[in-house]
Scaffold this active site. Structure first.
Site, PDB file in Angstrom:
ATOM      1  CB  CYS A   2       1.866 -29.632  16.760  1.00  0.00           C
ATOM      2  SG  CYS A   2       1.462 -28.870  18.349  1.00  0.00           S
ATOM      3  CB  ILE A  53      -0.020 -22.080  21.038  1.00  0.00           C
ATOM      4  CG1 ILE A  53       0.884 -22.224  19.802  1.00  0.00           C
ATOM      5  CG2 ILE A  53      -0.841 -20.799  20.971  1.00  0.00           C
ATOM      6  CD1 ILE A  53       1.775 -21.062  19.518  1.00  0.00           C
ATOM      7  CG  ASN A  76      -0.973 -29.307  13.035  1.00  0.00           C
ATOM      8  OD1 ASN A  76      -0.681 -28.265  13.604  1.00  0.00           O
ATOM      9  ND2 ASN A  76      -0.961 -29.438  11.718  1.00  0.00           N
ATOM     10  N   GLY A  77      -3.076 -27.980  15.670  1.00  0.00           N
ATOM     11  CA  GLY A  77      -4.032 -26.916  15.433  1.00  0.00           C
ATOM     12  C   GLY A  77      -4.442 -26.211  16.701  1.00  0.00           C
ATOM     13  CG  ASP A 101      -6.124 -26.600  22.356  1.00  0.00           C
ATOM     14  OD1 ASP A 101      -5.078 -27.104  22.804  1.00  0.00           O
ATOM     15  OD2 ASP A 101      -6.163 -26.025  21.246  1.00  0.00           O
ATOM     16  CB  ILE A 297       7.355  -6.718   4.517  1.00  0.00           C
ATOM     17  CG1 ILE A 297       6.189  -7.355   3.749  1.00  0.00           C
ATOM     18  CG2 ILE A 297       7.880  -7.666   5.560  1.00  0.00           C
ATOM     19  CD1 ILE A 297       6.558  -8.637   3.040  1.00  0.00           C
ATOM     20  N   GLY A 372      -5.290 -11.695   7.429  1.00  0.00           N
ATOM     21  CA  GLY A 372      -6.549 -11.366   6.759  1.00  0.00           C
ATOM     22  C   GLY A 372      -6.956 -12.329   5.666  1.00  0.00           C
TER      23      GLY A 372
END
Length: 638
Positions: A2, A53, A76-77, A101, A297, A372
């Site tokens: 967020c 989410i 946010n997270g 959460d 890509i 990664g």
């Protein structure tokens, strides 16, 4: 994932800023396109934009209030291990009203205060208001995955996920020349500083608790209240550990980290470049998720940098639902202005364009992607790590490189070809050999040294001293010993937080895509810093323990190749599509004179070199200047 914004007023004058919370929050719409919410009371205002989410229902919306109505949170997270703590809370008789959460985190704070952060495995920026105690608690995650910026003066404290949100509050735009001087070298601005004097980036792994009843004492001094709840456990001397046992432990931690990051109530996938790091994550995730979506890509016009064949090998081995976005240089160019428009502080890592376009295409298929990022910093994956290892452990090679560099002195190198890149690397290595370990580290992180930066921007003596102090704080733990964990620790704080994570956060959020980074699970990071550097890099192998641990998971071809990157074709653009932007607009003599920041004659020299037959690596410097000028034009010169 967020966006958050908040305002705390210390005086009656400062209360006027509370009315701007709507505009400040609206600037975060791309971070949270699904919903918005606000809280206002007396001296405080919170704003939240939501990207749904976990628990995508309206019950998971924010700002969220606890059952008693006393506490309000904006978050946010992601809190990946929230389910186990949710069960504990229910067993204790705590009333929970949704499956999010966020509610679990709020109730952990109610029970344990700042100690709750020790239980959170995830990434976040958050604020919690306690109505009864009149306190505001603000915190940022351990690795600095999620940003949080703070402005304060005598009347107010403002915080937000992005600079554009702070600007919507109407803060003064006072340029920090020391930050600009550092930016000219690195192409980004290291935390805790920003491009503006009164705006700081909250440190990773930190929290602040503001007591509004003590307004007179805390005004303009909350930086001193900032406390660390986490530090990367770097130690110069490590206890002996067994390599085979360490491999086993690394696998267990990585497996658990990936599994945590598969928790979502929306479609999820993984970036798959074809390199070691994303391939490891894909291999593990594919064992836990049927028909895992993977994305890469390719570059039609730049076959030297196209890794899609390796990505497809990994996808085939693990039977993923793989999508390749095959792009031309023109496709990259077309997103240039969109990316620059979203950047709200000068940031000139040109590979951000790749992340932007990958995120844009990936978002059409999923809402969450695994990445990664972090493995190179933790386990020695960069070319500069190989060079530093040779510098510390192979004196004869150093002497040979110095000699070879002197023979190649008339020839400049470039990243645009394999031979040119090797020549460039030899020159940089030879120059680094003349420096101390600390100064060499800084120089290898930078595009230019401070002498070249001084030609463009002349600092006052007090400002230059401040620059030296900031720089010394970053390189203070570089010791030059045979063990290279000092370099990896410095990279985690400088390169990872301020370049790599900033790049991914900005470019993914510009496209409303959440990116999760399994290599940065704090348990894995803590473990990585218990390992001697010879487990990570030696005379022949980089990221050694990662490759050995996951060898059976990946196609053999992945291991028999060098580290690949992608150089955005800046030089080509500067001489074609962007030439008029340089000569007639952003770097024109008229604009440089009017702006009165940079040395005009030095800008003219750079342009002459750019359009000569021997531009060398000048395009990286020109790009840094263009990004700053573009930012100045849209932010300051309006």
């Amino acid at each position: 994932m967020c966006g958050i914004a908040g305002a705390i007023s210390f005086t009656e004058k400062g209360k006027s800023v509370l009315n701007k919370i709507d505009a400040a929050t609206a600037c975060l719409a791309k971070r949270g396109p699904d919903a918005e919410g606000f809280f206002r009371e007396d001296w405080i205002a919170f704003g939240h934009r939501r990207l749904s989410i976990i628990d995508t229902s309206a019950a998971g919306g924010q700002p969220m209030t606890d059952a008693s109505g006393r506490y309000i949170i904006i978050f946010n997270g992601e809190f990946f291990n929230y389910k186990q703590h949710r069960k504990d809370l229910l067993r204790k008789g705590i009333q929970l009203n949704n499956e999010s959460d966020t509610e679990v985190l709020l109730n952990l704070y109610i029970l344990e205060g700042e100690k709750c952060l020790d239980k959170v495995n995830g990434f976040f920026a958050l604020a919690i208001y306690d109505k009864q105690e009149q306190t505001v608690f603000i915190a940022r995650d351990r690795m600095g995955v999620k940003p949080l910026l703070i402005f304060e003066d005598d009347d107010q404290l403002l915080f937000a996920s992005e600079m554009k949100s702070l600007l919507a509050f109407g803060i003064p735009k006072e340029l920090d020349e020391v930050s600009l001087f550092t930016y000219l070298q690195l192409n980004y601005i290291p935390a805790p500083h920003s491009i503006f004097k009164n705006v700081r980036k909250m440190q990773a792994g930190s929290f602040i608790k503001i007591d509004l009843k003590r307004q007179q004492q805390i005004r303009h001094h909350t930086a001193a209240l900032e406390k660390k709840f986490y530090e990367i456990p770097f130690k110069e001397k490590l206890a002996a550990v067994d390599y085979e046992q360490s491999k086993k432990k690394l696998y267990e931690l990585m497996d658990a980290s990936v599994e945590r990051r598969l928790v979502a109530d929306v479609p999820l996938g993984a970036f798959l470049s074809g390199g070691i790091d994303s391939s490891v994550i894909t291999g593990i995730a594919a064992q836990k998720t049927k028909n895992l979506n993977t994305f890469s890509i390719g570059f039609k016009d730049e076959p030297m940098f196209d890794e899609t064949n390796f990505a497809q090998m990994v996808a085939k081995k693990h039977n993923t639902n793989h999508t390749v976005f095959s792009l031309t240089n023109n496709d990259l160019f077309e997103v240039l202005h969109d990316a620059l428009d979203y950047i709200d502080e000068p940031f000139a890592d040109s590979s951000a364009l790749n992340v932007f376009i990958l995120s844009r295409h990936t978002r059409k298929h999923v809402t969450v992607a695994l990445s990664g990022d972090g493995a190179d910093e933790l386990f020695g994956g960069y070319n500069k790590h190989r060079a530093e290892w040779m510098m510390r452990n192979n004196p004869s090679f150093v002497q040979s490189a110095k000699l070879f560099s002197s023979l190649l002195k008339p020839i400049s190198g470039s990243r645009n070809s394999k031979i040119g890149n090797k020549i460039r690397q030899v020159h940089r290595f030879a120059k680094g050999a003349q420096l101390t370990a600390q100064q060499r580290y800084w120089r290898w992180c930078a595009f230019i040294d401070h002498q070249d930066a001084e030609k463009l921007l002349q600092l006052k003596s007090t400002q230059f001293l401040e620059y030296q102090n900031r720089k010394n704080e970053i390189i203070k733990n570089i010791n030059g010993s045979s063990d290279m964990n000092d370099v990896f620790d410095a990279d985690m704080h400088l390169v990872l937080q301020n370049d790599m994570l900033t790049k991914v956060d900005l470019m993914s959020m510009a496209n409303s895509l959440e990116v999760r980074t399994p290599f940065l699970d704090y348990e894995l990071v803590d473990f990585a810093f218990t390992l001697p550097s010879e487990f990570k890099i030696d005379k022949t192998v980089q990221k050694k323990i990662v490759k050995d641990t996951f060898r059976n998971l990946l196609p053999e071809e992945i291991f028999n190749r060098g580290k690949q990157g992608f150089e955005v074709p800046l030089l080509k653009w500067f001489r074609t599509e962007l030439k008029s932007m340089i000569t007639d607009d952003l770097l024109s003599d008229a604009f440089i004179k009017e702006q009165n920041i940079f040395n005009l004659s030095e800008i003219q020299k750079l342009k002459t070199q750019l359009f000569s037959n021997n531009p060398g690596e000048i395009h990286a410097r020109i790009w840094g200047l263009i990004v700053f000028q573009y930012w100045w034009r849209k932010t300051i010169d309006v």
